[in-house]
Design a protein around this motif. Structure first.
Motif, mmCIF file in Angstrom:
data_model
loop_
_atom_site.group_PDB
_atom_site.id
_atom_site.type_symbol
_atom_site.label_atom_id
_atom_site.label_comp_id
_atom_site.label_asym_id
_atom_site.label_seq_id
_atom_site.Cartn_x
_atom_site.Cartn_y
_atom_site.Cartn_z
ATOM 1 N N THR A 67 0.826 -1.216 0.000
ATOM 2 C CA THR A 67 0.000 0.000 0.000
ATOM 3 C C THR A 67 0.854 1.258 0.000
ATOM 4 O O THR A 67 0.399 2.323 -0.422
ATOM 5 C CB THR A 67 -0.939 0.032 1.224
ATOM 6 O OG1 THR A 67 -0.155 -0.048 2.423
ATOM 7 C CG2 THR A 67 -1.906 -1.133 1.176
ATOM 8 N N ASP A 68 2.091 1.149 0.464
ATOM 9 C CA ASP A 68 3.026 2.273 0.497
ATOM 10 C C ASP A 68 4.378 1.769 0.023
ATOM 11 O O ASP A 68 5.149 1.214 0.801
ATOM 12 C CB ASP A 68 3.121 2.850 1.912
ATOM 13 C CG ASP A 68 4.176 3.951 2.028
ATOM 14 O OD1 ASP A 68 4.656 4.441 0.980
ATOM 15 O OD2 ASP A 68 4.539 4.306 3.167
ATOM 16 N N ILE A 69 4.654 1.949 -1.248
ATOM 17 C CA ILE A 69 5.868 1.390 -1.845
ATOM 18 C C ILE A 69 7.131 1.955 -1.205
ATOM 19 O O ILE A 69 8.190 1.327 -1.250
ATOM 20 C CB ILE A 69 5.869 1.614 -3.378
ATOM 21 C CG1 ILE A 69 6.908 0.717 -4.072
ATOM 22 C CG2 ILE A 69 6.074 3.080 -3.706
ATOM 23 C CD1 ILE A 69 6.611 -0.756 -3.998
ATOM 24 N N THR A 70 7.048 3.118 -0.567
ATOM 25 C CA THR A 70 8.238 3.699 0.066
ATOM 26 C C THR A 70 8.721 2.857 1.246
ATOM 27 O O THR A 70 9.835 3.048 1.721
ATOM 28 C CB THR A 70 7.983 5.140 0.541
ATOM 29 O OG1 THR A 70 7.025 5.141 1.601
ATOM 30 C CG2 THR A 70 7.501 6.020 -0.597
ATOM 31 N N ALA A 71 7.897 1.922 1.715
ATOM 32 C CA ALA A 71 8.340 1.025 2.786
ATOM 33 C C ALA A 71 9.588 0.248 2.373
ATOM 34 O O ALA A 71 10.388 -0.145 3.231
ATOM 35 C CB ALA A 71 7.222 0.055 3.166
ATOM 36 N N LEU A 72 9.779 0.052 1.069
ATOM 37 C CA LEU A 72 10.958 -0.690 0.599
ATOM 38 C C LEU A 72 12.255 0.058 0.871
ATOM 39 O O LEU A 72 13.341 -0.528 0.804
ATOM 40 C CB LEU A 72 10.831 -0.987 -0.894
ATOM 41 C CG LEU A 72 9.677 -1.906 -1.298
ATOM 42 C CD1 LEU A 72 9.693 -2.140 -2.803
ATOM 43 C CD2 LEU A 72 9.731 -3.235 -0.551
ATOM 44 N N SER A 73 12.158 1.337 1.174
ATOM 45 C CA SER A 73 13.356 2.113 1.523
ATOM 46 C C SER A 73 13.603 2.126 3.034
ATOM 47 O O SER A 73 14.574 2.728 3.495
ATOM 48 C CB SER A 73 13.238 3.553 1.009
ATOM 49 O OG SER A 73 12.181 4.239 1.663
ATOM 50 N N ARG A 74 12.744 1.439 3.802
ATOM 51 C CA ARG A 74 12.894 1.380 5.262
ATOM 52 C C ARG A 74 13.152 -0.056 5.684
ATOM 53 O O ARG A 74 12.302 -0.738 6.267
ATOM 54 C CB ARG A 74 11.648 1.952 5.943
ATOM 55 C CG ARG A 74 11.370 3.411 5.573
ATOM 56 C CD ARG A 74 10.263 4.011 6.416
ATOM 57 N NE ARG A 74 8.966 3.389 6.183
ATOM 58 C CZ ARG A 74 8.115 3.751 5.232
ATOM 59 N NH1 ARG A 74 8.431 4.716 4.377
ATOM 60 N NH2 ARG A 74 6.948 3.148 5.105
ATOM 61 N N VAL A 75 14.330 -0.520 5.378
ATOM 62 C CA VAL A 75 14.708 -1.911 5.641
ATOM 63 C C VAL A 75 15.304 -2.012 7.041
ATOM 64 O O VAL A 75 16.295 -1.360 7.357
ATOM 65 C CB VAL A 75 15.709 -2.409 4.588
ATOM 66 C CG1 VAL A 75 16.178 -3.827 4.915
ATOM 67 C CG2 VAL A 75 15.079 -2.370 3.198
ATOM 68 N N ALA A 76 14.693 -2.848 7.876
ATOM 69 C CA ALA A 76 15.134 -2.980 9.266
ATOM 70 C C ALA A 76 15.786 -4.328 9.557
ATOM 71 O O ALA A 76 16.430 -4.492 10.602
ATOM 72 C CB ALA A 76 13.948 -2.783 10.208
ATOM 73 N N PHE A 77 15.620 -5.288 8.651
ATOM 74 C CA PHE A 77 16.154 -6.644 8.879
ATOM 75 C C PHE A 77 16.640 -7.196 7.554
ATOM 76 O O PHE A 77 15.942 -7.100 6.545
ATOM 77 C CB PHE A 77 15.064 -7.545 9.466
ATOM 78 C CG PHE A 77 15.496 -8.967 9.739
ATOM 79 C CD1 PHE A 77 16.049 -9.319 10.959
ATOM 80 C CD2 PHE A 77 15.330 -9.955 8.778
ATOM 81 C CE1 PHE A 77 16.446 -10.624 11.223
ATOM 82 C CE2 PHE A 77 15.721 -11.270 9.017
ATOM 83 C CZ PHE A 77 16.276 -11.604 10.246
ATOM 84 N N VAL A 78 17.840 -7.759 7.553
ATOM 85 C CA VAL A 78 18.391 -8.383 6.347
ATOM 86 C C VAL A 78 19.028 -9.715 6.716
ATOM 87 O O VAL A 78 19.921 -9.784 7.574
ATOM 88 C CB VAL A 78 19.449 -7.491 5.662
ATOM 89 C CG1 VAL A 78 20.061 -8.227 4.456
ATOM 90 C CG2 VAL A 78 18.855 -6.161 5.227
ATOM 91 N N MET A 79 18.574 -10.768 6.066
ATOM 92 C CA MET A 79 19.198 -12.089 6.152
ATOM 93 C C MET A 79 19.559 -12.529 4.747
ATOM 94 O O MET A 79 18.743 -12.406 3.823
ATOM 95 C CB MET A 79 18.250 -13.105 6.791
ATOM 96 C CG MET A 79 18.734 -14.549 6.701
ATOM 97 S SD MET A 79 17.554 -15.755 7.387
ATOM 98 C CE MET A 79 17.937 -15.654 9.137
#
Length: 404
Positions: free
Chosen positions: A382-394
């Motif tokens: 619903t908010d594509i800008t969430a992809l710029s707010r990455v909090a976890f990476v595995m």
């Protein structure tokens, strides 16, 4: 070996600073509230069970999870099919074309890799530089933290020779363990984007690549260069600023992947104009072309998204100044063209994995897939800008980022 020793040092610093978790024999479990599987599916309230580097299963009945990511949206690690991972600004703040220092170049490359991985991109395709080969191997051995790296090593263009000489160069790339062949069928947009390679040269490049089991990616701006590339059997078109309805439909009908690069590369050039201007074809005229190109791209991407069956994959052409801002491409596509956010997510996960012939390994969440997982703040559907707010990476079962 000198370069590798520098990379090892960078790796140690990065690993300590980010708290990398080394996979162990015991399973890692991740509790999630929302999971996007990378293919358009959504699951709620479950656990992702990771064993070593792979996803073992999704199981709602797990007690005491290793990580609780219910406040995030979890999805496959993103894929960028077009970067220049070694491109960087030097000590003077300007684009560095030839530093004459392999050690310094290795440090800059390690920095770029780190930025991209922290942005949630667990696989990138660099197109390309000979140094990518050693970097790819260092990542695979775990010496440096970074996304999976594929490379074209060096590109082919109209100066690569006769059709037979081009075939020989493709065979050489195969021997050097290139993952794909990068081809320049047209001039840069800074030089107008006209077709530069002949049909015979393109036939040789893409025909020999197919014979050698290599994928092809073609830089092509003009309709003529795109048509010639499709006729030659090439697999993927990059840029396509002047792509019209005819060539977009032609790509869709032939199953050719299209990577339009509308949201990062030209914007990065304009933002960092003073750092590029005066180097090579980065002239005032070239910047004028690129500024016009931004507007042309907005028109083109609307047509591309509206073309039925067109396989739009996600690439940025990220170079110096753009590494780590890769998700801006997806944000721009949704905003400029009205592309559905879920389609944009699929383009950077399962569809891009398909274009790399890696869709059985990465790009989606399910049993047996590599444990490349990211968690973002918000709902990117619903908010594509969430992809710029990455909090976890595995990546591959190792946690490289966890800011919760």
């Amino acid at each position: 070996m000198r370069t590798i020793s520098i990379i090892v040092t960078v790796s140690i610093i990065a690993v300590v600073s980010t708290g990398v978790v080394v996979p162990q024999d015991r399973a890692i479990t991740i509790r999630v509230g929302t999971v996007l599987d990378g293919k358009g599916g959504v699951q709620r309230d479950t656990n992702i069970v990771v064993q070593e580097s792979k996803i073992a299963r999704l199981d709602p009945n797990v007690e005491k999870p290793t990580y609780d990511l219910r406040s995030l949206t979890v999805m496959p690690g993103m894929i960028d099919v077009h970067v220049h991972i070694n491109s960087h600004f030097g000590k003077d703040g300007r684009l560095e074309v030839d530093s004459h220092s392999p050690a310094a170049d290795a440090l800059y490359t390690a920095e770029n890799l780190y930025l991209v991985l922290m942005a949630g991109f667990t696989t990138v395709q660099s197109v390309g530089d000979p140094s990518d080969v050693n970097v790819r191997e260092a990542i695979e051995r775990g010496i440096i933290p970074g996304p999976r790296l594929l490379t074209a090593i060096r590109p082919l263009n109209e100066k690569s020779g006769s059709p037979e000489e081009i075939r020989q160069l493709v065979r050489r790339l195969k021997a050097e363990r290139a993952d794909l062949v990068k081809i320049f069928a047209s001039a840069s947009i800074r030089d107008g984007g006209k077709q530069t390679m002949t049909q015979e040269q393109l036939n040789a490049a893409c025909g020999e690549a197919k014979a050698q089991g290599l994928r092809t990616m073609v830089h092509a701006h003009s309709p003529e260069s795109i048509k010639a590339s499709i006729r030659a059997g090439c697999g993927q078109i990059e840029h396509g600023i002047f792509a019209d309805d005819e060539v977009l439909k032609m790509m869709a009908e032939r199953g050719v992947y299209f990577d339009p690069n509308v949201g990062v590369v030209l914007q990065n050039y304009m933002r960092n104009k003073a750092r590029f201007l005066g180097i090579g074809n980065y002239t005032e005229d070239g910047f004028a072309y690129m500024e016009k190109g931004i507007a042309l791209n907005e028109t083109m991407i609307k047509k591309a998204v509206a073309t039925p069956g067109l396989k739009l994959v996600m690439g940025t052409d990220a170079n110096a100044g753009a590494h780590g801002r890769n998700a801006d491409e997806l944000i721009a596509r949704v905003r400029q063209s009205g592309q559905k956010p879920m389609d944009a997510i699929i383009s950077t996960t399962s569809l891009s994995a398909q274009s790399l012939n890696m869709d059985r390994i990465i790009g989606s969440i399910g049993p047996g897939m590599e444990a490349d997982l990211i968690g973002v703040e918000g709902d990117p559907t619903t908010d594509i800008t969430a992809l710029s707010r990455v909090a976890f990476v595995m990546k591959g079962g190792r946690v490289y980022k966890n800011v919760k």
